[in-house]
Enzyme design. Structure first.
Site, PDB file in Angstrom:
ATOM      1  N   ASP A  78       0.760  -0.951   0.230  1.00 19.64           N
ATOM      2  CA  ASP A  78       0.000   0.010   0.168  1.00 19.64           C
ATOM      3  C   ASP A  78       0.829   1.334   0.118  1.00 19.64           C
ATOM      4  OD1 ASP A  78      -2.367   1.680   0.505  1.00 19.64           O
ATOM      5  OD2 ASP A  78      -1.580   1.933   2.569  1.00 19.64           O
ATOM      6  N   ASP A 116      -0.107   5.085   0.760  1.00 22.18           N
ATOM      7  CA  ASP A 116      -0.760   6.162   1.923  1.00 22.18           C
ATOM      8  C   ASP A 116      -0.537   5.419   3.321  1.00 22.18           C
ATOM      9  OD1 ASP A 116      -2.232   8.610   0.504  1.00 22.18           O
ATOM     10  OD2 ASP A 116      -2.128   6.632  -0.674  1.00 22.18           O
TER      11      ASP A 116
END
Length: 300
Positions: free
Chosen positions: A89, A91
């Site tokens: 991922d 963020d």
């Protein structure tokens, strides 16, 4: 005949707080309650305890012993710990910010958008409609602010470049997979060194955001599908894969990976993942694979 040692417990501290001392290693070995083989991976930062027995019991015992300390523990099968596919991922995992919240700050709506982001990442509201709602608030924002945000506001998570560079140098494949936007994942994936990136496309007209995102939205199911697709394309087994994330939309991907790591994650995500890293930086994911300090490349 003695049983083979088939599990490994890796103790990892943040390099800024090197607290994996010989005393801590000895106490953790004692907590396991079985004969262990000990190996220091990085002095003060990471060590392996290889053992046979019940992995869950050992995990609980070590955590109880470490309570109050800023040391993470990752317990997993010893076989296949070195991974060949890494999905991450973006963020709040590979970077320290939520890009959509930073965009919202330019239209004076950071507080409102951050609240929706937080609820979506905790799994309290569905990711896709929450993303559409937040993007609609960005209508007419000049696309040029993205470069400014990346330049002035985005910070790479410590250990991230070392993690990706080391996996790549050892023949692994890396993919940044985000519920965020290609405007960010492109430059950030390049900066960190990922092979590829996948994320959502913000629609633009006359150099301004339209307030819409291209469909279908890349969320929880798409992250899972990306893991399966890359795994199949590369001819890998489940145990060859590693994934890291912090939010509810990462959970399916984390559960499908051979080792799914909740990185500084929301409580529900940390509770459900195979492993969790709460104190260390991203280099912990290298030590979890058995890399030694001298094998780590591109130290951040």
């Amino acid at each position: 005949m003695a049983m083979p040692h088939n599990f490994v417990a890796t103790l990892v501290a943040n390099p800024l707080n090197p607290s994996v001392t010989d005393e801590v290693i000895a106490a953790a070995a004692k907590a396991i309650g079985h004969e262990t083989e000990r190996s220091v991976l990085a002095r003060g930062i990471a060590a392996d305890l290889i053992f046979s027995g019940d992995a869950k019991v050992a995990d609980h015992a070590i955590r109880a012993m470490l309570k109050g300390s800023e040391i993470d523990v990752i317990v997993q099968p010893l076989a296949h710990r070195r991974k060949r596919l890494f999905l991450a991922d973006m963020d709040s995992t590979m970077i320290g910010q939520e890009c959509i919240d930073e965009l919202a700050d330019f239209v004076g709506l950071k507080a409102e958008v951050s609240e929706i982001t937080e609820r979506a990442m905790r799994g309290e509201i569905a990711f896709e409609p929450a993303l559409r709602e937040r993007v609609s608030l960005l209508k007419n924002l000049p696309v040029g602010v993205v470069d400014e945000i990346i330049r002035e506001r985005i910070t790479l998570t410590p250990g991230g470049r070392a993690l990706v560079q080391t996996i790549r140098a050892n023949g692994g494949y890396t993919c940044l997979v985000s519920g965020g936007f290609t405007l960010f994942t492109g430059p950030i994936a390049s900066k960190i060194g990922f092979h590829e990136h996948r994320s959502n496309l913000l629609l633009i007209e006359a150099e301004r955001l339209t307030g819409e995102v291209a469909e279908p939205i890349l969320g929880k199911e798409a992250k899972l599908a990306t893991l399966k697709e890359l795994r199949d394309r590369l001819g890998l087994q489940k145990h060859d894969t590693l994934a890291a994330g912090d939010g509810a939309n990462d959970l399916a991907m984390l559960e499908e990976a051979g080792l799914g790591v909740a990185f500084h994650a929301k409580p529900a995500v940390a509770a459900a993942a195979h492993a969790r890293v709460e104190h260390a930086d991203l280099s912990a994911l290298l030590y979890a694979q058995g890399y030694r300090e001298e094998e780590v490349l591109g130290v951040d």
